[in-house]
Design a protein around this motif. Structure first.
Motif, PDB file in Angstrom:
ATOM      1  N   ALA A 214    -113.041 -21.707 -36.683  1.00 35.87           N
ATOM      2  CA  ALA A 214    -112.901 -20.349 -36.352  1.00 35.87           C
ATOM      3  C   ALA A 214    -112.541 -19.385 -37.794  1.00 35.87           C
ATOM      4  CB  ALA A 214    -111.991 -20.269 -35.112  1.00 35.87           C
ATOM      5  N   ASP A 215    -113.289 -19.543 -38.659  1.00 35.25           N
ATOM      6  CA  ASP A 215    -112.706 -19.104 -40.072  1.00 35.25           C
ATOM      7  C   ASP A 215    -112.424 -17.598 -40.003  1.00 35.25           C
ATOM      8  OD1 ASP A 215    -115.658 -18.555 -39.979  1.00 35.25           O
ATOM      9  OD2 ASP A 215    -115.343 -17.837 -41.958  1.00 35.25           O
ATOM     10  N   TRP A 216    -113.294 -16.590 -39.299  1.00 39.19           N
ATOM     11  CA  TRP A 216    -113.322 -15.158 -39.265  1.00 39.19           C
ATOM     12  C   TRP A 216    -112.162 -14.888 -38.198  1.00 39.19           C
ATOM     13  CZ3 TRP A 216    -115.328 -12.773 -34.862  1.00 39.19           C
ATOM     14  CH2 TRP A 216    -116.006 -13.431 -34.158  1.00 39.19           C
ATOM     15  N   THR A 217    -112.095 -15.682 -37.100  1.00 44.63           N
ATOM     16  CA  THR A 217    -110.860 -15.321 -36.271  1.00 44.63           C
ATOM     17  C   THR A 217    -109.630 -15.951 -36.767  1.00 44.63           C
ATOM     18  OG1 THR A 217    -112.490 -15.610 -34.284  1.00 44.63           O
ATOM     19  CG2 THR A 217    -110.139 -15.822 -33.947  1.00 44.63           C
ATOM     20  N   PHE A 218    -109.559 -16.949 -37.515  1.00 47.55           N
ATOM     21  CA  PHE A 218    -108.431 -17.602 -38.137  1.00 47.55           C
ATOM     22  C   PHE A 218    -107.828 -16.342 -39.152  1.00 47.55           C
ATOM     23  CE2 PHE A 218    -106.522 -19.110 -42.129  1.00 47.55           C
ATOM     24  CZ  PHE A 218    -105.390 -19.854 -41.749  1.00 47.55           C
TER      25      PHE A 218
ATOM     26  N   TYR B 111    -107.707 -20.822 -29.265  1.00 42.66           N
ATOM     27  CA  TYR B 111    -106.580 -22.079 -29.731  1.00 42.66           C
ATOM     28  C   TYR B 111    -106.407 -21.812 -31.058  1.00 42.66           C
ATOM     29  CZ  TYR B 111    -106.450 -23.493 -24.990  1.00 42.66           C
ATOM     30  OH  TYR B 111    -106.041 -23.872 -23.783  1.00 42.66           O
ATOM     31  N   VAL B 112    -107.269 -21.440 -31.998  1.00 44.66           N
ATOM     32  CA  VAL B 112    -106.824 -21.181 -33.439  1.00 44.66           C
ATOM     33  C   VAL B 112    -105.887 -19.835 -33.374  1.00 44.66           C
ATOM     34  CG1 VAL B 112    -107.679 -20.288 -35.342  1.00 44.66           C
ATOM     35  CG2 VAL B 112    -109.014 -22.165 -34.452  1.00 44.66           C
ATOM     36  N   THR B 113    -106.248 -18.925 -32.592  1.00 45.82           N
ATOM     37  CA  THR B 113    -105.353 -17.712 -32.747  1.00 45.82           C
ATOM     38  C   THR B 113    -104.035 -17.952 -32.428  1.00 45.82           C
ATOM     39  OG1 THR B 113    -107.162 -16.230 -32.261  1.00 45.82           O
ATOM     40  CG2 THR B 113    -104.970 -15.386 -31.571  1.00 45.82           C
ATOM     41  N   SER B 114    -103.730 -18.947 -31.208  1.00 47.21           N
ATOM     42  CA  SER B 114    -102.640 -19.498 -30.605  1.00 47.21           C
ATOM     43  C   SER B 114    -101.805 -20.117 -31.769  1.00 47.21           C
ATOM     44  CB  SER B 114    -102.539 -20.144 -29.421  1.00 47.21           C
ATOM     45  OG  SER B 114    -103.096 -21.398 -29.298  1.00 47.21           O
TER      46      SER B 114
END
Length: 739
Positions: free
Chosen positions: A422-426, A390-393
């Motif tokens: 989700a800092d690093w995925t963000f 959901y952070v990626t989307s």
């Protein structure tokens, strides 16, 4: 074969999904540097979740074999693992549960990481969310994965009965083979296709403990071979055609933001493809890691530190001491602590300090992203796929179902990969968006990025005042706890913070099992721009040190044996008392030690698991050498005793360096440490002998990945006191500062 890519039986119960609306998942979210904080993770400590586990665990959830199993024609059985493998052995543990009920041969078992699909692979303690943490994996999967195996076995038997025209009750299953008295036999692989067409049993019968042949035995781990021969694939191993590498220049001070930057010199570095700004800093994208790092070195950035943390460690602790002069938030009150202390025969006051700590997994944060016509595809060690989806989307402006995450095993986490925002995925998604090209991009955090990058175990200070009566009882205990809350200011606040008190800040103190009639706990929530996060064992990492050191100190003041003193206070907690007695017995409690050596003991409960630990040490001047650790563990039914022992041994290795030396410190807001030279992991040469004794109890499994960590410091500290008469309270230990 039984597969996971086929439609599931619509008649089977399913956890309710949150729907396709991103708003459902981001409801109440707070924006932090453009990333979303999601209300998804609640640690399984000693609160409601632990009580649920102790009562028998969560509901079974989905247990369709077509969701969790692949049985191939070659008779191999592959279990789709819904929990993240970060070294704790969950791939072996969950496969054991399936194989037991399936009556499979261990040699035919395999595993794969399940796809990121929260609707099918949710952590049953986390509602509809897919994620791993809080030592919940085995506890929440105990019933579910056994039912997966039992259902698959029933379907295979039903298929064989039809083919052989015999009653199902006459068919036996053992070591992956079905047999009938007529002489007919078939392997799982022979029958998998036909079994897939059978109805999934609504409530498959499970074996009783006397029927187990795998649960409770020492089975070899399924992932060891690949990890030792180099074939295991981690995030850093991923290579995609045309892949580029990105590293990020982040501010030196937490809370700083980019004011301006000049990329001219960086773009002149051979191999650098582009330089882009993202909310957390400036990313350099290059053809390889080295070029990206050299480009970052050439980058010129001017930072705005107006809202940044600029204090040094000593100044932060000084501010804590000033705050403690005020009245804190009441976290727990029993009786009248002030009156009890006032009437005590002997009293003591003590201060304990705990520094920031980095998680420092061997594999730092990383991931690969590729934008596609369909959306985005990611390869990463995703500990919380629901958050990452959901952070990626949200960053890319696409639907969550347009994000595909290929989940890989990881080289450690200790909490670092399960970040609420989700800092690093963000950052991975933000780089891809800013770059704007379809080339796959791998984001790499260097070791320096990791050590200096924050999301630390919070700094804490405890102040305790306590006393004992003339007949050796605890007269009163007043306890103040100050440290930055992990959850305040996030969307998870309403789940974990009650009346301003973050439960994870005071867990292990306010819910202490010790029967102390006059007891008061106050909490304080200082603020700072330094980002903090759960660290292996969360609040217990500091609260156990305080509780067990003070228990030892009060026992000494009362002139009583430390074990006897504790047992009297644990009269209402027989399982805690039992592990304490087991550790004392196996750890030679009460036997004399030579000069310069000492033996200490501690007991603590976290994540539904009770652990007691005896430490033996040698003290030479200011040097402390830990010679032996004896641990007694009650984690419910032991699925695989070897993995339990390994987790305790690993916990000792993980925690020892933080007990003896490690700390993250700040000078004018800038982190002093940057690599393993200043934040040194435990070396093999300093590992003590570790003995693990597992209590035999008939109770559902509880956590084991974290509960041994909190015991190490107080057990060692109490042993040092026995050897030297010097009481060590603050971490890391430093005998040179104790008079």
């Amino acid at each position: 074969m039984l597969r996971t890519d086929l439609p599931v039986n619509p008649l089977m119960p399913r956890p309710a999904t949150r729907g396709a609306s991103r708003r459902d998942f981001l409801k109440g979210a707070a924006t932090v540097t453009g990333a979303f904080v999601l209300a998804t993770f609640v640690p399984l400590g000693r609160g409601p979740l632990a009580q649920e586990a102790a009562a028998g665990g969560p509901p079974a959830g989905i247990f369709e074999p077509n969701v969790f199993l692949k049985i191939a024609p070659d008779n191999t059985v592959t279990v789709l693992i819904k929990h993240f493998e970060m070294g704790q052995g969950i791939t072996t543990g969950l496969s054991t549960l399936v194989a037991e009920e399936l009556d499979a041969d261990w040699g035919q078992m395999r595993y794969e990481m399940a796809p990121a699909n929260p609707a099918l692979y949710a952590n049953l303690f986390f509602g509809t969310y897919m994620g791993t943490g809080g030592s919940t994996s085995t506890a929440n999967s105990w019933t579910q994965m056994r039912k997966v195996g039992a259902a698959a076995r029933a379907m295979l038997v039903a298929a064989a009965a039809k083919q052989w025209n015999v009653p199902a009750g006459e068919i036996t299953v053992a070591k992956g083979t079905l047999t009938h008295a007529s002489g007919k036999t078939a392997t799982f692989g022979d029958l998998a296709g036909a079994a897939m067409a059978e109805a999934v049993p609504a409530d498959p019968a499970l074996k009783t403990p006397d029927q187990w042949t795998l649960i409770g035995t020492r089975l070899p781990r399924l992932d060891s071979f690949a990890k030792t021969n180099g074939t295991a694939v981690y995030g850093l191993d991923i290579r995609r055609p045309g892949m580029l590498v990105a590293v990020i220049r982040r501010p030196d001070r937490f809370g700083g933001i980019v004011k301006s930057f000049d990329a001219t010199a960086a773009k002149a570095v051979a191999g650098v493809v582009d330089v882009v700004q993202i909310p957390t800093g400036v990313a350099v994208i290059a053809k390889d890691t080295w070029s990206a790092m050299k480009g970052r070195e050439a980058l010129t950035v001017e930072w705005d530190d107006a809202k940044a943390e600029t204090r040094s460690t000593d100044a932060i602790f000084a501010s804590y001491r000033e705050e403690l002069k005020k009245t804190g938030l009441p976290a727990d009150t029993r009786g009248d602590a002030a009156a009890g202390i006032a009437g005590a025969a002997k009293t003591t006051t003590a201060e304990f300090t705990f520094p920031y700590l980095a998680h420092a997994p061997m594999e730092p944060m990383n991931g690969v992203i590729q934008l596609t016509d369909e959306g985005a595809e990611i390869w990463s060690g995703s500990q919380f796929p629901s958050i990452d989806l959901y952070v990626t989307s949200a960053v890319l402006g696409i639907k969550p179902e347009q994000v595909k995450i290929n989940i890989l095993i990881s080289g450690g986490s200790f909490g670092r990969r399960a970040v609420p925002n989700a800092d690093w995925t963000f950052e991975l998604a933000a780089v891809a968006k800013a770059f704007g090209r379809r080339d796959p991009v791998q984001l790499v955090w260097t070791r320096e990025d990791d050590i200096k990058g924050g999301y630390y175990r919070p700094m804490f200070l405890h102040a305790v005042e306590a006393g004992v009566t003339a007949d050796g009882k605890i007269a009163g205990w007043r306890h103040k706890v100050i440290g930055k809350s992990i959850f305040l200011g996030t969307a998870m606040e309403q789940m974990v913070v009650h009346d301003g008190v973050d439960d994870t800040s005071v867990e292990g103190v306010k819910d202490s099992p010790y029967k102390i009639p006059h007891f008061a706990v106050e909490a304080y929530n200082p603020t700072s721009e330094v980002p903090v996060l759960w660290w292996r064992s969360v609040g217990n990492t500091h609260t156990a040190q305080v509780m067990e050191t003070m228990m030892d100190e009060l026992a000494t003041m009362a002139g009583r044996d430390a074990v006897e003193f504790r047992l009297e206070l644990l009269s209402e907690h027989p399982r805690m008392a039992d592990v304490l007695k087991l550790a004392a017995e196996k750890g030679d409690w009460g036997k004399p030690m030579p000069a310069g050596k000492g033996r200490g003991i501690a007991v603590h409960e976290s994540f539904g698991t009770r652990v007691a630990m005896v430490a033996e040490v040698t003290v030479d001047g200011a040097d402390i050498k830990v010679d032996r650790i004896v641990a007694a563990v009650d984690c419910g039914i032991a699925v695989n005793p070897d993995i339990i022992a390994a987790q305790v041994e690993g916990s000792v290795g993980f925690a020892l360096s933080s007990v003896l030396r490690n700390a993250i410190t700040l000078t004018d807001g800038i982190v002093d440490q940057s690599n393993f030279d200043g934040f040194e992991p435990t070396r093999m040469s300093e590992m003590p002998k570790v003995e693990v004794h597992i209590a035999k109890v008939d109770a559902p499994p509880s956590g084991i990945g974290e509960p041994a960590v909190p015991l190490l410091a107080p057990a060692i500290g109490n042993a040092v006191f026995q050897a030297t008469g010097k009481r060590l309270r603050s971490l890391p230990f430093d005998l040179g500062t104790v008079g």
